[in-house]
Design an enzyme around this catalytic site. Structure first.
Site, mmCIF file in Angstrom:
data_model
loop_
_atom_site.group_PDB
_atom_site.id
_atom_site.type_symbol
_atom_site.label_atom_id
_atom_site.label_comp_id
_atom_site.label_asym_id
_atom_site.label_seq_id
_atom_site.Cartn_x
_atom_site.Cartn_y
_atom_site.Cartn_z
ATOM 1 N N GLN A 160 48.618 62.757 43.200
ATOM 2 C CA GLN A 160 48.620 62.158 41.818
ATOM 3 C C GLN A 160 48.059 63.039 40.729
ATOM 4 O O GLN A 160 48.317 62.945 39.624
ATOM 5 C CB GLN A 160 47.489 61.005 41.715
ATOM 6 C CG GLN A 160 47.974 59.794 42.560
ATOM 7 C CD GLN A 160 49.162 58.858 41.862
ATOM 8 O OE1 GLN A 160 49.560 59.300 40.643
ATOM 9 N NE2 GLN A 160 49.978 58.218 42.497
ATOM 10 N N CYS B 252 51.533 50.425 47.356
ATOM 11 C CA CYS B 252 51.930 50.202 48.846
ATOM 12 C C CYS B 252 51.050 49.011 49.071
ATOM 13 O O CYS B 252 51.156 48.582 50.248
ATOM 14 C CB CYS B 252 51.376 51.429 49.603
ATOM 15 S SG CYS B 252 52.141 52.997 49.043
HETATM 16 C C1 LIG Z 1 47.646 59.151 46.399
HETATM 17 C C2 LIG Z 1 49.079 59.213 46.886
HETATM 18 N N1 LIG Z 1 49.124 59.574 48.194
HETATM 19 C C3 LIG Z 1 50.300 59.606 49.071
HETATM 20 C C4 LIG Z 1 51.234 58.699 48.532
HETATM 21 C C5 LIG Z 1 52.576 58.602 49.174
HETATM 22 O O1 LIG Z 1 53.380 59.315 48.790
HETATM 23 P P1 LIG Z 1 55.026 59.117 49.455
HETATM 24 O O2 LIG Z 1 55.710 58.038 48.591
HETATM 25 O O3 LIG Z 1 55.855 60.544 49.075
HETATM 26 O O4 LIG Z 1 54.980 59.032 50.948
HETATM 27 C C6 LIG Z 1 51.323 58.181 47.184
HETATM 28 C C7 LIG Z 1 52.274 57.191 46.577
HETATM 29 O O5 LIG Z 1 52.173 56.324 46.537
HETATM 30 C C8 LIG Z 1 50.153 58.379 46.527
HETATM 31 O O6 LIG Z 1 49.805 57.781 45.082
#
Ligand SMILES: Cc1ncc(COP(=O)(O)O)c(C=O)c1O
Length: 491
Positions: free
Chosen positions: A183, A328
């Site tokens: 982020q 998520c």
């Molecule tokens: C802080 C953070 N870490 C990890 C992720 C995961 O990223 P990715 O969608 O590329 O797996 C996200 C995305 O939602 C995130 O906001």
């Protein structure tokens, strides 16, 4: 005053659109380069060159050597590799320290390691702003640990941790540090070498690149086993033929990043005005990490007394996308783990919304958007919204036997297996909005969904096209299931 606007996407921490320059670059690569970067000929060499250019760009964006960068299918995969790898290394003490406000890609992986491998996971408390307490971290080293997980910027609240200080403690105690900078990238300067972290991850889709591609940083000299087996791509760290066009998309997003970073001060100014605007129209509004601090683009606000699903539904109906936390976790009923770790009560967590502005947009456009968003929230607060009835389990219960009431169950079949439908409810399938025309006009239509985010949107949509009464169950079937009224009487 009527103001026309296209959809406003204030959910940039969830994802961003693929920019025109990224799209063009990806199409160029798809049309001109098809080689397998590992093959031994000219066609392959062209593809390998795309990878190495991209690696240089990632390295320079993060302030580290390109050789320490490995492409992965997104940040989640990179986090899995670090966490699962750390406990497989010879001599590992299988103890990991983490902040409880990390992203699900870290927390769920740690839960799995705890359950399936007996790894000891220590979740360190954070203060009311979500900041890790360094004394608590120091104390946690009363026993040795392999790894400390500490994200640079939180995806829900935007709070920024002092990762350099965390690294200082961890290294002194012989542990490595994994830092999720997903982020932070593009919203503040990120210099992995200056922070001296050992592992880090980024994701292209948060910076107007394609989804499903990211990168893992492994500091030179740090051992880390591969996550899965196969070929020797990415120095043996990530088996599988590289997605050359996606990697080229990530590289282009990084080429465009300095412009976005140049916007950040302007974005922060708009954010400040927006926060002031919210406080003006609702003096009781509370900001999770305090006003003005943290990431330039993230506002996390609590609207006391207003369920976040209802305000979110109203804004979505008005063409404004915001979020109640991490993308998520939206299908789960659990209140935000970040807010609960910060000591907020469950009710407070259920009254909070995240507004994440897109820092690639000009401050001028964002200011215009902020005016519209504030106006729509103000309309809601002053009751200037179409008349839609908000029902609780207690107020819905007596209506269930009334033949003038039609309960419409707008849920996916998997959710219906988990919590059975209300008796006499009509079930509609995805896409839910396409069934509105079919609903009888002479009955009081009440929408129910699983956790309360879809039903208000449907209710407002239906209300727009008809005069009769429309309602929705606040908190969805999850609220119904948990309601004391209905525990003994599921229907
Ligand atoms: C802080 C953070 N870490 C990890 C992720 C995961 O990223 P990715 O969608 O590329 O797996 C996200 C995305 O939602 C995130 O906001």
């Amino acid at each position: 005053m009527f103001e026309f606007h296209r959809r406003i996407d204030w959910d940039a921490n969830a994802t961003t659109s693929v920019s025109a320059s990224v799209r063009r670059e990806m199409v160029r690569i798809l049309e001109s380069i098809h080689g397998n970067p590992s093959s031994p000929h000219r066609i392959a060499h062209d593809a390998a060159e795309v990878l190495e250019d991209a690696r240089m760009l990632v390295g320079s964006a993060l302030g580290v050597e390109p050789t320490s960068i490995h492409f992965t299918a997104g940040a989640t995969e990179a986090a899995n590799q670090v966490l699962r790898g750390a406990v497989r290394l010879p001599g590992s003490c299988r103890r990991i320290l983490t902040s409880p406000t990390e992203h699900a890609s870290v927390l769920a992986t740690l839960e799995d390691l705890e359950r399936s491998e007996g790894v000891q996971v220590v979740r360190l408390p954070v203060d009311s702003r979500g900041v890790l307490d360094l004394r608590v971290l120091e104390d946690a080293f009363s026993e040795p640990a392999d790894l400390v997980c500490c994200m640079l910027a939180n995806n829900e609240t935007g709070v920024v941790q002092d990762v350099g200080a965390v690294v200082e403690v961890a290294h002194r105690r012989g542990a490595r540090v994994f830092c999720d900078v997903v982020q932070a990238l593009g919203k503040m300067p990120v210099d992995l070498a200056a922070m001296d972290v050992d592992f880090a991850n980024i994701s292209a889709h948060k910076i107007h690149g394609p989804k499903g591609i990211g990168a893992l940083y492994v500091k030179s000299g740090c051992a880390l086993p591969a996550l899965h087996t196969g070929g020797h791509q990415e120095e043996g760290r990530r088996a599988g033929t590289e997605a050359v066009h996606d990697i080229a998309g990530l590289a282009q997003a990084l080429r465009d990043l300095p412009r976005q970073l140049g916007n950040c001060e302007g974005v922060r100014a708009v954010r400040k005005e927006f926060e002031e605007g919210l406080s003006r129209i609702l003096p009781e509004v509370e900001f999770a990490s305090g006003r003005g601090t943290g990431l330039c683009n993230t506002v996390h606000a609590r609207f006391p007394g207003i369920p976040n699903s209802v305000l979110l539904g109203w804004l979505d109906h008005q063409g404004i996308a915001v979020s109640a936390g991490s993308a998520c976790n939206t299908s789960s009923d659990r209140p935000s783990h970040v807010l609960t770790a910060m000591g907020r009560k469950e009710t407070a967590a259920r009254e909070s919304l995240r507004f994440s502005l897109d820092p690639a947009l000009s401050p001028r456009l964002l200011r215009r958007q902020a005016r519209i968003v504030l106006g729509k929230i103000d309309d809601y607060l002053r009751g200037k919204v179409p008349d839609v009835q908000l029902l609780t389990p207690a107020t819905l219960s007596p209506l269930l036997q009334d033949p003038r009431v039609l309960v419409v169950d707008a849920r996916h079949s998997v959710d219906r297996k988990w919590i059975p439908p209300l008796s006499r409810a009509v079930q509609i399938s995805w896409p839910f909005g396409s069934h509105l025309e079919e609903l009888p006009k002479d009955r009081f239509v009440v929408f129910v969904c699983q956790v309360g985010f879809d039903a208000p949107i449907l209710a407002w949509k239906l209300r727009k096209s008809r005069k009769g009464p429309v309602g929705f169950l606040a908190g969805g079937m999850m609220a119904w299931k948990c309601s004391p009224n209905n525990r003994s009487n599921p229907n």
